[in-house]
Design an enzyme around this catalytic site. Structure first.
Site, PDB file in Angstrom:
ATOM      1  N   HIS A 167       2.684   8.595 -28.788  1.00 34.02           N
ATOM      2  CA  HIS A 167       2.964   9.900 -29.398  1.00 34.02           C
ATOM      3  C   HIS A 167       3.559   9.702 -30.787  1.00 34.02           C
ATOM      4  CE1 HIS A 167       4.037  14.213 -29.140  1.00 34.02           C
ATOM      5  NE2 HIS A 167       3.223  14.230 -28.108  1.00 34.02           N
ATOM      6  N   GLU A 210      -2.938   9.497 -29.421  1.00 38.18           N
ATOM      7  CA  GLU A 210      -2.754  10.048 -28.090  1.00 38.18           C
ATOM      8  C   GLU A 210      -3.593  11.296 -27.849  1.00 38.18           C
ATOM      9  OE1 GLU A 210      -0.522  12.903 -27.154  1.00 38.18           O
ATOM     10  OE2 GLU A 210      -0.461  13.564 -29.209  1.00 38.18           O
TER      11      GLU A 210
END
Length: 345
Positions: A313, A12
């Site tokens: 994430h 990410e």
């Protein structure tokens, strides 16, 4: 001196790579070179919040560093020995004090003495775990792992004004105990008995919070849920809606921060949508808590939990942990909506 190079653009491409790398660098005494810091963000490099994370990590272990300044996309970090004690960090913006705390918390949780840390900055900004989440969802599970963290709040800080101030006292442990959270931990058929709806409102009409509470209770069919609209005093206007589901071990919190131009009803609908997704999965841990538990489980050496589909994430955090610690946290899809995240010996 040998440095482990960690590419901040992976996955990410945000600040989590930096924070996890700093935490594990100190705990393993491994020197790290972080490159392409936050390359996946519109404005790359160290912002004030991330700079504070590095400076906090540096102070608690007397690290030697290079390139640590605002906007930097590359730093060198050579950790020293951890020192427990009293620390104070002010971000100077509405940046997340909770993320600064979570950078150094695992380190001081395994230190040789108690620590007290005071933070100033943002506490509820909508882009990161809030102080409410940290205190009522994350810390109870860390207590079950052997670490006692007690929060004292002086003031909250909403985006964009910031101005929050709070303190945490940490009583460490020699070794984190494992956690196993594979069952839901509550009766979803009788959920109204284990849930709460709270709206925080500052410098805004109180009826905004009441509309959020009423709408969320109606959508979720939680007529008996414990509900509250709490007026708080902050530097600038702000609003946070928090839907909670209490389990045997912790509280899952689903939070949305109000935004200019977004109706109270819309905020409630979005938050309720996240809750319904979680209920449908019958998971033990909601998405954001899942991400925050990865480092503690890795440090414990074993553990597991069920959650909804891991976010980018979370998978990025897993990769950074693998790179630094050499342990591989596994994910396994159990159904269309349920995953198991685990680390085995």
């Amino acid at each position: 001196m040998s440095y482990l190079t960690i590419d901040g653009s992976q996955g990410e491409g945000g600040g989590q790579v930096l924070r996890t790398a700093l935490t594990l660098s100190i705990l393993t005494q491994q020197c790290v070179e972080l490159i392409n810091i936050r390359a996946g963000r519109k404005k790359s490099g160290l912002l004030r919040q991330h700079l504070t994370c590095v400076l906090a990590a540096q102070e608690i272990c007397g690290a030697t560093t290079e390139g640590v300044e605002l906007g930097s996309t590359r730093i060198l970090f050579s950790p020293g020995q951890v020192k427990s004690g009293d620390y104070h960090y002010a971000i100077g913006t509405a940046g997340s004090t909770v993320l600064v705390c979570q950078t150094i918390f695992p380190v001081l949780a395994l230190a040789k003495g108690n620590s007290t840390i005071t933070f100033e900055g943002g506490t509820h900004n909508g882009m990161s775990p809030s102080l409410s989440f940290f205190e009522h969802s994350f810390l109870p599970l860390l207590k079950s792992m052997g670490v006692n963290g007690v929060v004292n709040i002086f003031s909250l800080g909403f985006y964009p004004a910031g101005g929050g101030k709070w303190q945490i006292k940490i009583e460490p442990t020699n070794k984190l105990a494992p956690i196993y959270l594979t069952e839901a931990g509550c009766n979803f058929a009788k959920l109204s008995q284990n849930c709460s709806v709270q709206a925080l409102v500052s410098l805004l009409p109180e009826n905004i919070g009441q509309r959020e509470v009423d709408t969320a209770k109606k959508i979720l069919n939680w007529p008996d849920a414990l509900s509250e609209v709490q007026s708080v005093v902050t530097t600038g206007p702000g609003n946070s809606l928090q839907l909670g589901i209490k389990t045997d071990t912790h509280r899952n919190i689903f939070e949305l921060v109000g935004e200019l131009g977004v109706s109270a009803e819309r905020v409630a609908k979005r938050a309720a949508g996240r809750v319904n997704k979680f209920i449908h999965a019958e998971a033990a841990v909601e998405e954001h808590l899942a991400d925050q538990l990865l480092v503690p489980i890795a440090l414990a050496g074993v553990g597991s939990f069920t959650t909804t589909k891991p976010s980018l994430h979370t998978t990025t955090n897993i990769e950074v942990i693998k790179l630094v610690l050499g342990v591989e946290i596994q994910t396994k899809q159990l159904s269309d909506v349920l995953w198991k995240v685990y680390l085995e010996k």
